[in-house]
Design a protein around this motif. Structure first.
Motif, PDB file in Angstrom:
ATOM      1  N   CYS A  50      -5.992 -66.033  68.784  1.00 32.20           N
ATOM      2  CA  CYS A  50      -6.671 -67.073  69.572  1.00 32.20           C
ATOM      3  C   CYS A  50      -7.343 -66.498  70.814  1.00 32.20           C
ATOM      4  O   CYS A  50      -8.156 -67.173  71.451  1.00 32.20           O
ATOM      5  CB  CYS A  50      -5.676 -68.160  69.982  1.00 32.20           C
ATOM      6  N   PHE A  51      -6.983 -65.268  71.177  1.00 35.76           N
ATOM      7  CA  PHE A  51      -7.487 -64.667  72.411  1.00 35.76           C
ATOM      8  C   PHE A  51      -8.152 -63.312  72.143  1.00 35.76           C
ATOM      9  O   PHE A  51      -8.130 -62.429  73.002  1.00 35.76           O
ATOM     10  CB  PHE A  51      -6.339 -64.475  73.404  1.00 35.76           C
ATOM     11  N   GLY A  52      -8.734 -63.143  70.971  1.00 40.67           N
ATOM     12  CA  GLY A  52      -9.321 -61.850  70.627  1.00 40.67           C
ATOM     13  C   GLY A  52     -10.229 -61.255  71.690  1.00 40.67           C
ATOM     14  O   GLY A  52     -10.137 -60.057  71.989  1.00 40.67           O
ATOM     15  N   PRO A  53     -11.119 -62.039  72.325  1.00 45.31           N
ATOM     16  CA  PRO A  53     -12.010 -61.470  73.345  1.00 45.31           C
ATOM     17  C   PRO A  53     -11.277 -60.932  74.578  1.00 45.31           C
ATOM     18  O   PRO A  53     -11.885 -60.243  75.394  1.00 45.31           O
ATOM     19  CB  PRO A  53     -12.901 -62.663  73.725  1.00 45.31           C
ATOM     20  N   SER A  54      -9.981 -61.234  74.714  1.00 39.59           N
ATOM     21  CA  SER A  54      -9.220 -60.779  75.881  1.00 39.59           C
ATOM     22  C   SER A  54      -8.689 -59.359  75.740  1.00 39.59           C
ATOM     23  O   SER A  54      -8.072 -58.837  76.675  1.00 39.59           O
ATOM     24  CB  SER A  54      -8.031 -61.714  76.142  1.00 39.59           C
ATOM     25  N   LEU A  55      -8.879 -58.731  74.579  1.00 39.84           N
ATOM     26  CA  LEU A  55      -8.372 -57.374  74.384  1.00 39.84           C
ATOM     27  C   LEU A  55      -8.929 -56.450  75.461  1.00 39.84           C
ATOM     28  O   LEU A  55     -10.119 -56.492  75.776  1.00 39.84           O
ATOM     29  CB  LEU A  55      -8.772 -56.868  72.996  1.00 39.84           C
ATOM     30  N   LYS A  56      -8.060 -55.610  76.026  1.00 40.31           N
ATOM     31  CA  LYS A  56      -8.454 -54.793  77.177  1.00 40.31           C
ATOM     32  C   LYS A  56      -8.455 -53.290  76.900  1.00 40.31           C
ATOM     33  O   LYS A  56      -8.451 -52.490  77.837  1.00 40.31           O
ATOM     34  CB  LYS A  56      -7.547 -55.125  78.364  1.00 40.31           C
ATOM     35  N   CYS A  57      -8.458 -52.912  75.620  1.00 38.48           N
ATOM     36  CA  CYS A  57      -8.531 -51.486  75.276  1.00 38.48           C
ATOM     37  C   CYS A  57      -8.904 -51.358  73.804  1.00 38.48           C
ATOM     38  O   CYS A  57      -8.794 -52.332  73.036  1.00 38.48           O
ATOM     39  CB  CYS A  57      -7.194 -50.791  75.541  1.00 38.48           C
ATOM     40  N   PRO A  58      -9.332 -50.171  73.372  1.00 38.53           N
ATOM     41  CA  PRO A  58      -9.554 -49.962  71.938  1.00 38.53           C
ATOM     42  C   PRO A  58      -8.262 -50.189  71.160  1.00 38.53           C
ATOM     43  O   PRO A  58      -7.162 -49.919  71.663  1.00 38.53           O
ATOM     44  CB  PRO A  58      -9.999 -48.500  71.859  1.00 38.53           C
TER      45      PRO A  58
END
Length: 322
Positions: free
Chosen positions: A256-264
């Motif tokens: 639900c929060f995929g765009p929040s990923l903060k690294c590869p």
């Protein structure tokens, strides 16, 4: 005579096997490599009182910001749902403690690989174990990391192995994982520019939630659950929060929060865990807008049998950032 039955992974993949009737879930955790991270729950789980949405919600707000605004509502106060012995210190590990949770109110045990701090800083891996208890078998799987030059920390979580704190089903455990990350990166001789996170099964789920909460250099979740509705529909006895509140499930679902990923990130999974292709692909599609490279890879093996190969693959992935 041994009894033939099915072992169920946390995310629904079933493996046929022959096991001794007296072998406990804890016994599986501390057994051989392939079974050391098994996550098997007792039969008799109640029927879930919720249904998953046909289209998984996509949240536009940042996950870290959402965590600051959200507090899970636990209706049941319970330890981690896996019987286990008190933690010792397995070979090759140093027993340390860290202050778990967002407020540092719980002292929890972690295992740290032996290393000598020097002027040459070392890369580090925070590894989050599978299942709902910490066992020596988990630590045995860490050997390739320290042999490859990484400092490794494997934390236990609230309510595990007789420790303090209430199980929350991934949410407060994410706070513990983040606290363990802070502990590891602040040890002497750790290279903060080469600070990685990995984890298997339940630990893979936490790996993604943690990697959306703060920046690591890269993340390698293994057999991760990205859809909490799927998990708790199968393991409804582990529901300790208000299941009538959809927000509780959303905050435990990295998809639900995929765009929040903060690294590869590289999502690793056994090729016998194929029922979850759609969930993982949806996560990858959504996470691409984070601006980081996100990919997934199938490796030979079952939910538990894939772990040694996934650890080796994570080392190759992390070394790309050396």
């Amino acid at each position: 005579m041994a009894e033939k039955r099915f072992l169920s992974s946390p995310f629904g993949q079933e493996e046929s096997g022959v096991i001794c009737p007296s072998l406990t879930r804890r016994g599986l955790l501390v057994g051989a490599m392939g079974a050391s991270v098994a996550a098997v729950l007792p039969p008799g789980a109640r029927a879930a009182g919720f249904s998953a949405p046909e289209i998984l919600p996509l949240e536009r707000q940042d996950y870290a910001d959402a965590r600051r605004r959200f507090h899970t509502h636990l209706l049941r106060k319970m330890p981690a749902p896996e019987k286990s012995a008190a933690l010792g210190t397995p070979p090759g590990a140093e027993r340390v403690t860290y202050r778990g949770g967002p407020d540092g109110s719980i002292e929890l045990v972690a295992w740290l690989s032996h290393y000598q701090p020097s002027k040459v800083e070392r890369p580090a891996v925070l590894f989050l174990h599978g299942g709902n208890a910490t066992g020596d078998g988990h630590w045995a799987l860490m050997k390739p990391y320290w042999e490859a030059g990484f400092v490794v920390l494997l934390p236990s979580f609230r309510g595990e192995n007789g420790q303090n704190g209430n199980y929350s089903g991934f949410y407060d455990e994410t706070a513990d994982a983040l606290a363990a990350a802070t502990y590891l990166e602040n040890l002497p001789g750790i290279d903060k520019k080469r600070f990685f996170i990995a984890g298997h099964s339940n630990g893979g789920t936490l790996t993604l939630l943690a990697a959306m909460s703060r920046k690591f250099r890269a993340a390698a979740p293994m057999s991760a659950g990205v859809n909490s509705w799927r998990y708790f529909n199968r393991y409804s006895d582990e529901i300790c929060f208000d299941e009538t509140d959809e927000r509780e499930f959303i905050m435990r679902s990295s998809v639900c929060f995929g765009p929040s990923l903060k690294c590869p990130a590289l999502l690793l999974r056994g090729d016998e865990e194929r029922p979850f292709d759609a969930d993982h692909q949806l996560f990858v599609d959504r996470a691409l807008s984070s601006g980081f490279k996100v990919d997934k890879k199938l490796l030979p093996g079952t939910h538990n049998g894939v772990v040694p190969g996934a650890v080796a693959e994570s080392i190759r992935f992390f070394n790309e950032f050396a």
